[in-house]
Structures are given as structure tokens and as C-alpha cells.
Design a protein around this motif. Structure first.
Motif, PDB file in Angstrom:
ATOM      1  N   PRO A 385      -7.385  -7.483  -2.005  1.00 51.36           N
ATOM      2  CA  PRO A 385      -7.421  -7.175  -3.302  1.00 51.36           C
ATOM      3  C   PRO A 385      -7.393  -5.703  -3.943  1.00 51.36           C
ATOM      4  N   LEU A 386      -8.019  -4.766  -2.970  1.00 47.07           N
ATOM      5  CA  LEU A 386      -8.190  -3.482  -3.476  1.00 47.07           C
ATOM      6  C   LEU A 386      -6.685  -2.750  -3.233  1.00 47.07           C
ATOM      7  N   MET A 387      -6.030  -3.054  -2.021  1.00 47.62           N
ATOM      8  CA  MET A 387      -4.711  -2.473  -1.859  1.00 47.62           C
ATOM      9  C   MET A 387      -3.741  -2.994  -2.941  1.00 47.62           C
ATOM     10  N   VAL A 388      -3.858  -4.238  -3.372  1.00 48.27           N
ATOM     11  CA  VAL A 388      -3.032  -4.729  -3.958  1.00 48.27           C
ATOM     12  C   VAL A 388      -2.922  -4.270  -5.543  1.00 48.27           C
ATOM     13  N   LYS A 389      -4.310  -4.107  -5.754  1.00 50.44           N
ATOM     14  CA  LYS A 389      -4.522  -3.584  -7.190  1.00 50.44           C
ATOM     15  C   LYS A 389      -4.134  -2.102  -7.297  1.00 50.44           C
ATOM     16  N   TYR A 390      -4.158  -1.360  -6.263  1.00 46.91           N
ATOM     17  CA  TYR A 390      -3.809   0.055  -6.322  1.00 46.91           C
ATOM     18  C   TYR A 390      -2.320   0.494  -5.728  1.00 46.91           C
ATOM     19  N   TYR A 391      -1.867  -0.675  -4.955  1.00 45.40           N
ATOM     20  CA  TYR A 391      -0.743  -0.067  -4.392  1.00 45.40           C
ATOM     21  C   TYR A 391       0.428  -1.299  -4.600  1.00 45.40           C
ATOM     22  N   GLY A 392       0.207  -2.422  -5.331  1.00 43.34           N
ATOM     23  CA  GLY A 392       1.094  -3.560  -5.154  1.00 43.34           C
ATOM     24  C   GLY A 392       1.622  -4.123  -4.052  1.00 43.34           C
ATOM     25  N   LEU A 393       2.843  -4.431  -3.986  1.00 42.46           N
ATOM     26  CA  LEU A 393       3.262  -5.359  -2.939  1.00 42.46           C
ATOM     27  C   LEU A 393       3.051  -4.421  -1.560  1.00 42.46           C
ATOM     28  N   MET A 394       3.196  -3.182  -1.601  1.00 39.72           N
ATOM     29  CA  MET A 394       3.077  -2.086  -0.561  1.00 39.72           C
ATOM     30  C   MET A 394       1.458  -2.216  -0.015  1.00 39.72           C
ATOM     31  N   GLY A 395       0.584  -2.351  -1.080  1.00 34.92           N
ATOM     32  CA  GLY A 395      -0.864  -2.473  -0.703  1.00 34.92           C
ATOM     33  C   GLY A 395      -1.107  -3.714   0.181  1.00 34.92           C
ATOM     34  N   ALA A 396      -0.355  -4.952  -0.152  1.00 33.61           N
ATOM     35  CA  ALA A 396      -0.672  -6.168   0.672  1.00 33.61           C
ATOM     36  C   ALA A 396      -0.199  -5.723   1.952  1.00 33.61           C
TER      37      ALA A 396
END
Length: 438
Positions: A385-396
Motif C-alpha cells: 500500500p505504501l509503495m502504490v500510494k507514493y509511486y503508483g504501478l511502479m511502486g507495486a
């Protein structure tokens, strides 16, 4: 290297490679054509429903199938193997029925609350039933080291699924229901054909009705119970990210991520599965016979192959990701090409974690295995959730190496694959299990 000279091991490797390669080609070709025919939103819808099917398979049936695979080498004759098959099939059928009821009921509630059609969940329930039947047949064949039958069954299903789903989409419409129906028909056909073939062979070798000389039901339950939460964790690590994306972003983003994740993860997963199907039955057999030194050598040959596979695979992808996207994805999906390297590193770490944890499974220490998976799941719940929140698909995508790296490290520390574990070490493992639980 003397272990590689075993003729049967080479035969296992050949058929495992054949099955994984043929099914991978069919899957990738099918994905390429489907992404041309349907939008990312429709593909994302199918991916989410397939995720529920995968959860049902993992949580309600796979623990019993894994138990059957592990106990098979301990069977003394064909009668005991037949008895074990019956116990595993019975437990799997009952738990799968419960899974289907839960899935369809949840779909009905979802449809009522959102005023959307819920009958897609009914199709997903049927798909769950035929998928479990396929996995039960294939995995028990692998447990008996009958790799040819398992590979041909898997290949038949993998070819028919994209062929029938693409045909239905082409002629009847570009909706999710036709894709699901194609998958269902494909597995029904392959399951029927190969079940009949295996039944004919079993009847030909039948001597008399199986007589229970061992309480397999108790053994299966003892092995499977710790695996039930572990399979939930495994599903969370492998497929949970797309539900976070669907909640925080859109179904179209799920489609982009799922298609990209599929082609990268499948490449690593299929390669790792070839090694798993080649080495795991032989490794379990050595451990069951208390031939620990031979098992230790086999395990480290396996680990070396997985490490080499990961290094080579990630290195190649760094230079060829644009070409891979152009070859395997429709143009509307190419925006997700930047996700590929991070997904590849995560997939390689996941394959490594699976193999370094094998001493725990061989010694039936599934509670320790569960502890390692829990650590990976906690890392996933925090990071995704943190990575998706701040970086979107790249965060996932970037979250993959984080939680799989944590999981692999913990499993290695618990399993200690660098030690030759024999029967006299069981007390040490039990003590470690108690300390970890405390």
C-alpha cells in the motif's frame, strides 16, 4: 554430479521441462492475442476473478495436495498409494465445495450492494472446481514421479485454455464471461481425457481393494493444517498487490499490471517449476530413506541452478524488456514495460526462497515454514500500500523484491540448508520451533 547420472532424474527433468515449456508458450501466446482483443479494463476484471480462483485453490485444496505429495514416497505398495489418493481426493473435494459456496455467496452480496451482475462469480466458482481437479491429478502424478503423465495433462490444459477463450471472445464478444467460460471448457475436456487415461492404467494394475494399513487421514491433516494459513499468505504475496491497485487506482491499471506481471513471473516461475518437479520428488525420497548426504548434495545442486537462473534471467531482461513487451503485449499495454525489472528480481527471490526452505518440508516442519511466510506477508502488507500510494504501478512492482527478499532471508535462517539435517536433529528443530512461536 553423480546424482545427475541417474537415468530417472534425467527423465524427470525432460518431462518437467517439456510440460513447463509447452504450457508457457501457450500461455504467453494466449496472453498476446487476448491483450489485442480486450481492453486493459476487461483483462483486469478477469485477472481479479482469477485471483479469487487462485485463492480458493491455494487455501482450500493445495495444503491437502501438498501433504499427499510428501507422504507418497513413504507408501510401501500400490494399495497404500491408492488409499492415500482416496483420502486426499475426499478432503480436497469437501474443502473445495466449501470454497465454492463462500465465493458464490460473496459474489451475490457484492452484486446486491453494488447493483452489478454477480453471475461472473458463479462462473468463477465452476472454474475453481475444474482447476482443483486439474491440480489434484497433476500434483499427485508428480509426487509419484510420473512426470510424463503430469506434463501431458498440464500441456493439454494450457493449450486448450487460450484456444477456447480466444475463440469464444472472437465469435461471441469481448467480455470477461467468455474468457472464463473458455477456461472452464478447456479444463473440463483435459480433466476428463486424462482422468480416463489414468483410471485405465490404475485398473490394469489393480490387485484387490485397498486396505487401510495406515491412518493417512490423520497424517494428511497433521501436515496440511499449518499449510492452510501459509497458502493464504502465499496468495497475498503473489496476487494481493492487484487488489490494492484495484482499490487505490482503477481496473485498467490492474489489467496493465497483471498482464506485465504474468509474462515476467511466468518466465521465472516456469523455470523454477522445472527444477522443482525434477529435484523435489527425488529430494523427498532421499530424506524419507534417511539418505541425508545424498539429499544434501541434491539440494545444493538445486539451489545452484535456481541462483544461476535468477542471475541470467534478470540480466537478460534488463537488455530485452522493450523487445519482450513488443513481442508479448499489445501496444496499449506497453506503458507498463518499466515495471518488468523489479518484478523479475522479486520472482527470482521468490524462487530462491522456495528452494532454501525445502529442508523444512522434507522434515515435515511446516510450522517453521509458516513462520517464514508470515514474515514475508507482513512485509507485503506494509510495503504494497505504501509503495502504490507514493509511486503508483511502479511502486507495486518495486514492492516485489522487498517482501520476497524478507521472506527468503527468514526461510534460509530457519531451514539452514547449509547443514546436513538427519534424524538426530529433530529435537533441535522442535526446540527452534517452540522458541520461534514464543
Amino acid at each position: 554430479m553423480g546424482l545427475l547420472k541417474e537415468k530417472r532424474l534425467f527423465g524427470d527433468a525432460f518431462w518437467a521441462l517439456f510440460g513447463q515449456l509447452a504450457s508457457a508458450i501457450a500461455l504467453l501466446a494466449g496472453t498476446r492475442i487476448l491483450t489485442e482483443l480486450v481492453t486493459p479494463e476487461t483483462y483486469g476484471q478477469v485477472a481479479l476473478l482469477n485471483g479469487f480462483v487462485a485463492l480458493g485453490v491455494s487455501l482450500f485444496s493445495y495444503p491437502f495436495i501438498c501433504a499427499g505429495m510428501r507422504i507418497l514416497p513413504e507408501c510401501q505398495n500400490k494399495l497404500e498409494r491408492a488409499d492415500l489418493h482416496g483420502v486426499v481426493a475426499s478432503l480436497t473435494a469437501r474443502s473445495t465445495t466449501l470454497a465454492i459456496i463462500v465465493l458464490v455467496s460473496s459474489g451475490a452480496v457484492y452484486g446486491y450492494l453494488t447493483h452489478n451482475d454477480s453471475w461472473l462469480f458463479a462462473l468463477a466458482g465452476v472454474l475453481l472446481a475444474v482447476t482443483v481437479r486439474r491440480e489434484l491429478g497433476i500434483q499427485l502424478l508428480i509426487g509419484e514421479r510420473r512426470q510424463r503423465g503430469a506434463s501431458l495433462w498440464q500441456t493439454t490444459d494450457s493449450i486448450l485454455r487460450p484456444v477456447l477463450s480466444i475463440s469464444l471472445v472472437w465469435y461471441l464478444g469481448r467480455q470477461a464471461e467468455w474468457i472464463l467460460l473458455g477456461y472452464i471448457l478447456a479444463s473440463l475436456i483435459s480433466n476428463t481425457v486424462w482422468s480416463l487415461i489414468q483410471r485405465v492404467k490404475a485398473d490394469a494394475n489393480k490387485e484387490r481393494r485397498p486396505v487401510r494399513s495406515r491412518n493417512f487421514r490423520k497424517d494428511v491433516w497433521a501436515y496440511a493444517l499449518p499449510l492452510i494459513p501459509m497458502e493464504l499468505i502465499f496468495w497475498l504475496n503473489g496476487l494481493g498487490d492487484r487488489y490494492v491497485i484495484g482499490y487505490m487506482m482503477t481496473a485498467a491499471d490492474v489489467g496493465l499490471y497483471a498482464a506485465t506481471y504474468l509474462i515476467i513471473n511466468e518466465a521465472f516461475n516456469r523455470s523454477a517449476m522445472v527444477l522443482l518437479r525434477t529435484f523435489q520428488p527425488a529430494y523427498f525420497q532421499k530424506c524419507s530413506q534417511n539418505r541425508m548426504k545424498e539429499g544434501f548434495k541434491l539440494l545444493w545442486l538445486w539451489i545452484g541452478c535456481v541462483i544461476a537462473m535468477g542471475i541470467i534471467g534478470v540480466s537478460l531482461l534488463l537488455f530485452t524488456k522493450d523487445w519482450v513487451a513488443a513481442l508479448l503485449l499489445a501496444k496499449s499495454y506497453h506503458s507498463a514495460v518499466a515495471l518488468m525489472p523489479a518484478i523479475a528480481v522479486g520472482s527470482a527471490l521468490h524462487a530462491l526462497g522456495t528452494v532454501v526452505a525445502q529442508p523444512l518440508l522434507a522434515n515435515k516442519k511446516t510450522r517453521l515454514f509458516l513462520l517464514g511466510r508470515v514474515c514475508g506477508a507482513v512485509a507485503a502488507v506494509i510495503s504494497i500500500p505504501l509503495m502504490v500510494k507514493y509511486y503508483g504501478l511502479m511502486g507495486a512492482a518495486m514492492a516485489n523484491p522487498i517482501y520476497y527478499g524478507v521472506e527468503t532471508l527468514v526461510l534460509a535462517l530457519l531451514a539452514k540448508p547449509w547443514r546436513i539435517i538427519s534424524l538426530q536433529h529433530n529435537d533441535e528443530i522442535e526446540a527452534a520451533s517452540c522458541n520461534a512461536a514464543a
